[in-house]
Enzyme design. Structure first.
Site, short mmCIF file in Angstrom:
data_model
loop_
_atom_site.label_atom_id
_atom_site.label_comp_id
_atom_site.label_asym_id
_atom_site.label_seq_id
_atom_site.Cartn_x
_atom_site.Cartn_y
_atom_site.Cartn_z
N ARG A 99 70.53 155.89 62.19
CA ARG A 99 70.14 154.75 61.35
C ARG A 99 69.49 155.13 60.04
O ARG A 99 69.06 154.27 59.28
CB ARG A 99 69.19 153.84 62.14
CG ARG A 99 69.71 153.46 63.50
CD ARG A 99 68.81 152.49 64.20
NE ARG A 99 68.95 151.13 63.71
CZ ARG A 99 69.88 150.28 64.11
NH1 ARG A 99 70.78 150.64 65.01
NH2 ARG A 99 69.93 149.06 63.62
N GLU A 125 97.34 158.66 72.92
CA GLU A 125 96.23 158.79 73.88
C GLU A 125 96.29 157.57 74.81
O GLU A 125 96.74 157.70 75.94
CB GLU A 125 94.89 158.84 73.13
CG GLU A 125 93.68 159.01 74.04
CD GLU A 125 92.35 158.73 73.32
OE1 GLU A 125 92.32 157.95 72.35
OE2 GLU A 125 91.32 159.29 73.77
#
Ligand code: ADE
Ligand code: ZN
Length: 356
Positions: free
Chosen positions: A73, A213
């Site tokens: 953050r 994937e």
């Protein structure tokens, strides 16, 4: 035997080409960050993550990945995560790495109040310090979150991808070399991203999309033909289409293979069933990677070790995979040259010890 093999693998000079910064955060650091931002109430969830060894599927995994994203953050948080990854590189003799970052999510989700220069400052500080202290070299891949481009009717809007490319342009001086495409492939095919990837390539960025994937061969074909992928992230499900495997081998488009990640999100029941060895035998260039090592409880050395044991790879095979990791990369030339020389020395040394 295993300890000796572990030491050998550790000493082998390697590059890691597929890893997400958010998935590298050490458990202790993740807990410290959750405590630093205690108002978010993430401490218990972060502690729980340590005990998980299998996810029900990619969406289950991505929820934990989001949790890790929430923890970074400030510029200092980014610098710390990068520095600690640099330390992990050094511990494993990884000389060079190309690291994916979910830059859009950091700036636009989770109300962090971050701006792009905070992220660049953090990344640059961490990578410089990691280089100074550990001698490692890191470059960045900015990820496009594929699912966010399709509304509930499947209508595509390119806005976020265009924004990510703009961020990458601003980060060129800070080591951004490529554009990624991540998240769940189901209902989010590569083709609509063609224009953004074409523009990115014209601007000198590498095309490094996830494909093959959570979706099958069609996704890899799209990444290859429409996005002009320079490497395919994962790509393991190419094995479902013989012609595709031949094409990957002929066009020499390498796959960033992440075995433990594939097992943890339930793509294959065990390494025995994993197509790594089959793809390599078919002539596809494969590299070995850890994807999100802290979330999946692995390291790059663990990946080499698991493959060596399962497929009985020799030192010569392991050296070939390490060589692939530099050849398939976009590492600066001087780093590449030294690394390849070091691999030759490693091979000579291990051969000499074997004959003793
Ligand atoms: N983001 C982080 N890890 C990922 C993976 N394995 N697949 C798609 N997106 C991801
Ligand atoms: Zn990935």
């Amino acid at each position: 035997m295993t300890n000796q093999l572990k030491r050998l693998i550790r000493s082998l000079p390697k590059a890691e080409l597929h890893i997400h910064l958010e998935g590298t955060i050490r458990t202790e650091t993740a807990i410290a960050l959750a405590q630093k931002y205690s108002h978010l109430g993430l401490i218990d969830a972060v502690k729980k993550l340590k005990g998980i060894d299998t996810f029900t599927g990619i969406e289950d995994f991505l929820a934990y990945y989001q949790l890790c994203m929430k923890l970074l953050r400030s510029a200092d948080d980014f610098a710390l995560a990068v520095y600690e990854y640099g330390q992990a590189m050094f511990a494993q003799n990884i000389l060079y790495s190309e690291v994916h970052i979910s830059v859009y999510q950091h700036l636009h989700l989770f109300q962090k109040g971050l701006n792009l220069s905070d992220i660049f400052n953090g990344l640059e500080k961490g990578r410089q310090k990691a280089h100074d202290d550990f001698g490692v070299c890191i470059q960045w891949i900015f990820g496009i979150p594929r699912r966010r481009h399709f509304n509930s009717d499947g209508i595509f809007n390119p806005e976020i991808a265009v924004t990510v490319l703009e961020y990458a342009v601003q980060g060129k001086e800070c080591g951004v070399i490529g554009i990624g495409l991540g998240g769940n492939e189901v209902n989010a095919p590569p083709e609509p991203f063609e224009r953004v990837f074409k523009k990115a390539k014209e601007m000198g960025f590498k095309a490094l999309p996830h494909a093959g994937e959570t979706d099958g061969a069609s996704s890899v074909w799209g990444a290859l033909n429409e996005l002009q992928a320079d490497r395919i992230c994962h790509g393991v499900r190419a094995i479902e289409d013989e012609k595709l495997v031949r094409t990957l081998a002929e066009r020499k488009v390498p796959l960033d293979i992440c075995p433990t990640s594939n097992l943890r999100i339930n793509l294959y029941p065990s390494l025995r069933e994993h197509p790594f060895s089959e793809l390599e035998q078919a002539g596809v260039i494969v590299t070995i990677n850890s994807d999100d090592p802290s979330i999946f409880g692995t390291t790059l050395c663990d990946e080499y070790l698991a493959l060596a044991k399962e497929f009985d790879y020799s030192n010569k095979d392991l050296a070939r995979f390490a060589r692939n990791s530099f050849e398939a990369s976009f590492v600066p030339n001087r780093v590449k040259k030294t690394a390849l020389q070091k691999i030759v020395l490693w091979e000579k040394e291990t051969h000499r010890k074997e004959r003793k």
